[in-house]
Design a protein around this motif. Structure first.
Motif, short mmCIF file in Angstrom:
data_model
loop_
_atom_site.label_atom_id
_atom_site.label_comp_id
_atom_site.label_asym_id
_atom_site.label_seq_id
_atom_site.Cartn_x
_atom_site.Cartn_y
_atom_site.Cartn_z
N ASP A 3 -13.37 -10.07 8.68
CA ASP A 3 -12.12 -9.61 8.31
C ASP A 3 -12.00 -8.87 8.96
N SER A 4 -12.86 -7.84 9.18
CA SER A 4 -12.75 -6.30 10.73
C SER A 4 -12.41 -7.35 11.54
N ASP A 5 -12.66 -8.38 12.19
CA ASP A 5 -11.84 -8.57 13.01
C ASP A 5 -10.38 -9.33 13.06
N THR A 106 2.39 -4.20 -10.39
CA THR A 106 1.93 -5.28 -9.74
C THR A 106 2.07 -4.86 -8.84
N LYS A 107 2.66 -4.34 -7.55
CA LYS A 107 2.48 -4.27 -5.82
C LYS A 107 1.40 -3.59 -5.89
N LEU A 108 1.06 -2.56 -6.98
CA LEU A 108 0.16 -1.94 -5.96
C LEU A 108 -0.75 -2.56 -6.01
N GLU A 109 -1.50 -3.22 -7.22
CA GLU A 109 -2.84 -3.74 -8.00
C GLU A 109 -3.02 -4.88 -6.97
N ALA A 115 -5.94 -4.24 0.26
CA ALA A 115 -7.12 -3.29 1.62
C ALA A 115 -8.24 -3.11 0.85
N ARG A 116 -8.95 -4.13 0.03
CA ARG A 116 -10.59 -4.19 -0.08
C ARG A 116 -11.25 -4.79 1.33
#
Length: 163
Positions: A3-5, A106-109, A115-116
């Motif tokens: 994921d970090s790549d 809803t969007k922030l959720e 972002a995780r």
């Protein structure tokens, strides 16, 4: 590839960010509001040049994600509209048909969930409350100010949880 790549994400709202909804505002000015008419007219939305240009520019360095308050039942029309504009393919996150929470919730959720595992380079949205909450949560935000604000749409987003 881990994921970090992966490329960072650029997250774009649709209504009044990429798609001009002015022609269908009349459906929200009635009482009761005609939500079926409002969403049925979405395939006819003209593209907003500033938003389209920003998506194309962002796609050079980011994976594009579309985050809309439109209900899931609009998915087919929404995907067809995105393709017709020549926009990059990307995941499309939509509101559950029965979800009436404010767009900012809803969007922030969804943003926090994304972002995780991925860097979110930017969120582009026209909704002032969505933008404020996303900034407070630490996201880089571009407020799409390229269409005239619509009071009925703002009520729909915040109080009625409809788009």
């Amino acid at each position: 590839m881990t994921d970090s790549d992966k490329l960072p994400l650029a997250v774009f709202d649709l209504d009044n960010t990429l798609a001009d909804t002015a022609h269908r505002q009349r459906f929200l000015e009635r009482s009761p509001r005609d939500w079926n008419g409002f969403f049925a007219a979405a395939p006819e939305d003209p593209p907003i040049p500033q938003g389209i240009a920003l998506v194309l520019e962002s796609a050079e360095e980011c994976e594009i994600v579309y985050l809309t308050g439109r209900p899931e039942r609009c998915r087919r029309d929404t995907l067809a509209w995105l393709a017709a504009q020549g926009l990059p393919e990307g995941r499309v996150y939509m509101r559950r048909n029965d979800d009436r929470r404010p767009a900012r919730r809803t969007k922030l959720e969804i943003m926090k969930r994304l972002a995780r595992t991925r860097e979110i380079r930017v969120l582009v949205d026209d909704d002032e409350l969505v933008c404020e909450d996303a900034r407070r949560a630490g996201f880089n935000v571009v407020r799409a100010r390229w269409t005239a604000p619509s009071a009925p749409l703002e009520v729909a987003q915040e109080q009625e949880g409809r788009t």
